[in-house]
Design a protein around this motif. Sequence first.
Motif, mmCIF file in Angstrom:
data_model
loop_
_atom_site.group_PDB
_atom_site.id
_atom_site.type_symbol
_atom_site.label_atom_id
_atom_site.label_comp_id
_atom_site.label_asym_id
_atom_site.label_seq_id
_atom_site.Cartn_x
_atom_site.Cartn_y
_atom_site.Cartn_z
ATOM 1 N N THR A 59 0.830 -1.204 0.000
ATOM 2 C CA THR A 59 0.000 0.000 0.000
ATOM 3 C C THR A 59 0.866 1.256 0.000
ATOM 4 N N ALA A 60 1.903 1.274 0.859
ATOM 5 C CA ALA A 60 2.783 2.435 0.974
ATOM 6 C C ALA A 60 3.544 2.684 -0.321
ATOM 7 N N LEU A 61 4.054 1.631 -0.916
ATOM 8 C CA LEU A 61 4.817 1.764 -2.149
ATOM 9 C C LEU A 61 3.945 2.276 -3.289
ATOM 10 N N LYS A 62 2.762 1.734 -3.404
ATOM 11 C CA LYS A 62 1.833 2.171 -4.457
ATOM 12 C C LYS A 62 1.494 3.652 -4.294
ATOM 13 N N ALA A 63 1.222 4.081 -3.061
ATOM 14 C CA ALA A 63 0.876 5.476 -2.799
ATOM 15 C C ALA A 63 2.064 6.400 -3.081
ATOM 16 N N ALA A 64 3.254 5.985 -2.673
ATOM 17 C CA ALA A 64 4.451 6.811 -2.896
ATOM 18 C C ALA A 64 4.761 6.947 -4.377
#
Length: 133
Positions: free
Chosen positions: A43-48
């Motif tokens: 989730t964090a990687l996709k958002a970043a």
Amino acid sequence: MLLCVDIGGTAVKYGLCGRDGVIARKGQAPVAEDAYRTPVLETALKAAKAFAGAEAVEGVAVSATGQIDTATGEVIGVVGSFPNYLGSQIGQAFREAFGVKTTVLNDANAAALGEAWLGAARGVRDFVMVTLG
């Protein structure tokens, strides 16, 4: 620009800043909308990646909740129930996604370094950092 990412238990926060620490823009996204069924790192990687867009990222700095192996960027310890997080290869994932040097450390340690660099502890030899979350 440097991509700065803070991975927490409820949200991922991110910003683009210069090497002088001045933040050009910032944002955040929730990490538990599906009760952590999607791994927090995913989730964090996709958002970043969506946040950075076509920006030329020169490096990535990640602060993350939990015990972090700073040599590898792996989550090696967590407190409480945090599904799909222990063992997350944060450093490797961000290096592969952005193709640049990535540094990962515990979020409280990152806060202390930030205060020593540009904050209330600037120029102070000894200080205590307390974080509440």
